[in-house]
Design a protein around this motif. Structure first.
Motif, PDB file in Angstrom:
ATOM      1  N   ARG A  59       0.834  -1.207   0.000  1.00 49.84           N
ATOM      2  CA  ARG A  59       0.000   0.000   0.000  1.00 49.84           C
ATOM      3  C   ARG A  59       0.866   1.253   0.000  1.00 49.84           C
ATOM      4  O   ARG A  59       0.639   2.190  -0.767  1.00 49.84           O
ATOM      5  CB  ARG A  59      -0.942  -0.002   1.219  1.00 49.84           C
ATOM      6  N   SER A  65      -3.601   5.592   0.253  1.00 49.46           N
ATOM      7  CA  SER A  65      -4.047   5.771   1.641  1.00 49.46           C
ATOM      8  C   SER A  65      -5.016   4.653   2.004  1.00 49.46           C
ATOM      9  O   SER A  65      -5.565   3.967   1.121  1.00 49.46           O
ATOM     10  CB  SER A  65      -4.748   7.122   1.811  1.00 49.46           C
ATOM     11  N   GLN A  66      -5.255   4.494   3.283  1.00 47.73           N
ATOM     12  CA  GLN A  66      -6.236   3.510   3.713  1.00 47.73           C
ATOM     13  C   GLN A  66      -7.618   3.863   3.160  1.00 47.73           C
ATOM     14  O   GLN A  66      -8.387   2.982   2.781  1.00 47.73           O
ATOM     15  CB  GLN A  66      -6.287   3.426   5.239  1.00 47.73           C
ATOM     16  N   LYS A  67      -7.931   5.143   3.108  1.00 48.55           N
ATOM     17  CA  LYS A  67      -9.230   5.579   2.588  1.00 48.55           C
ATOM     18  C   LYS A  67      -9.364   5.225   1.107  1.00 48.55           C
ATOM     19  O   LYS A  67     -10.410   4.746   0.665  1.00 48.55           O
ATOM     20  CB  LYS A  67      -9.404   7.096   2.805  1.00 48.55           C
ATOM     21  N   LYS A  68      -8.308   5.451   0.341  1.00 47.79           N
ATOM     22  CA  LYS A  68      -8.319   5.098  -1.085  1.00 47.79           C
ATOM     23  C   LYS A  68      -8.447   3.581  -1.254  1.00 47.79           C
ATOM     24  O   LYS A  68      -9.168   3.097  -2.131  1.00 47.79           O
ATOM     25  CB  LYS A  68      -7.056   5.623  -1.776  1.00 47.79           C
ATOM     26  N   GLU A  70      -9.945   1.629   0.738  1.00 51.73           N
ATOM     27  CA  GLU A  70     -11.355   1.331   1.013  1.00 51.73           C
ATOM     28  C   GLU A  70     -12.169   1.436  -0.279  1.00 51.73           C
ATOM     29  O   GLU A  70     -12.960   0.543  -0.606  1.00 51.73           O
ATOM     30  CB  GLU A  70     -11.929   2.302   2.049  1.00 51.73           C
ATOM     31  N   GLU A  71     -11.962   2.521  -1.020  1.00 45.55           N
ATOM     32  CA  GLU A  71     -12.689   2.728  -2.270  1.00 45.55           C
ATOM     33  C   GLU A  71     -12.369   1.635  -3.288  1.00 45.55           C
ATOM     34  O   GLU A  71     -13.247   1.173  -4.018  1.00 45.55           O
ATOM     35  CB  GLU A  71     -12.338   4.094  -2.860  1.00 45.55           C
ATOM     36  N   LYS A  76     -14.086  -1.372   4.488  1.00 44.15           N
ATOM     37  CA  LYS A  76     -14.106  -0.092   5.196  1.00 44.15           C
ATOM     38  C   LYS A  76     -12.739   0.250   5.790  1.00 44.15           C
ATOM     39  O   LYS A  76     -12.011  -0.625   6.273  1.00 44.15           O
ATOM     40  CB  LYS A  76     -15.157  -0.102   6.317  1.00 44.15           C
ATOM     41  N   GLN A  77     -12.385   1.540   5.752  1.00 39.25           N
ATOM     42  CA  GLN A  77     -11.086   2.022   6.240  1.00 39.25           C
ATOM     43  C   GLN A  77     -10.817   1.620   7.687  1.00 39.25           C
ATOM     44  O   GLN A  77      -9.703   1.195   7.994  1.00 39.25           O
ATOM     45  CB  GLN A  77     -10.982   3.538   6.049  1.00 39.25           C
ATOM     46  N   ILE A  80      -9.536  -1.842   7.638  1.00 41.53           N
ATOM     47  CA  ILE A  80      -8.168  -1.873   7.106  1.00 41.53           C
ATOM     48  C   ILE A  80      -7.181  -1.429   8.186  1.00 41.53           C
ATOM     49  O   ILE A  80      -6.134  -2.049   8.383  1.00 41.53           O
ATOM     50  CB  ILE A  80      -8.045  -1.000   5.841  1.00 41.53           C
ATOM     51  N   SER A  81      -7.528  -0.383   8.904  1.00 45.18           N
ATOM     52  CA  SER A  81      -6.676   0.102   9.985  1.00 45.18           C
ATOM     53  C   SER A  81      -6.485  -0.964  11.063  1.00 45.18           C
ATOM     54  O   SER A  81      -5.362  -1.198  11.526  1.00 45.18           O
ATOM     55  CB  SER A  81      -7.285   1.369  10.602  1.00 45.18           C
TER      56      SER A  81
END
Length: 111
Positions: A59, A65-68, A70-71, A76-77, A80-81
């Motif tokens: 990654r 990013s974690q948010k990206k 997620e997409e 969900k972020q 992932i976290s």
């Protein structure tokens, strides 16, 4: 039940350390923690850490990013976290969903 057994073992280990005049710091803490896990649990933990480390590395190398992620993965972020922090033991399907957009997958190989 298993947690109670581990707690009792931890108490016994701490009592043993006290009797020997040792404190549970430094290397003794690692020895103490390792004494709580079976060989199978240690192997499972090491495998989980290896997989998550590869996921984080991939990654970061891709600048995602974690948010990206997620997409891209549909996971969900916050999940992932938690996966990256080792706070959860994710299902195989979830790991595969996260790895795919990173260009990774799991492989079954001889030990």
């Amino acid at each position: 039940m298993k947690a109670n057994k581990e707690y009792l073992q931890a108490q016994a280990n701490l009592e043993d350390l006290k009797q020997r005049g040792e404190d549970a710091v430094g290397e003794n803490v690692l020895d103490f923690m390792n004494s709580l896990l079976t060989d199978e649990e240690k192997a499972e933990s090491n495998l989980r850490v290896s997989i998550m480390s590869e996921m984080i590395k991939a990654r970061q190398e891709k600048g995602i990013s974690q948010k990206k992620l997620e997409e891209m993965s549909g996971v969900k972020q916050p999940i992932i976290s938690r996966m990256e922090n080792g706070d959860t033991s994710p299902q195989l399907e979830t790991v595969l969903k996260v790895l795919a957009p990173l260009g990774k997958t799991l492989v079954v190989a001889p030990l």
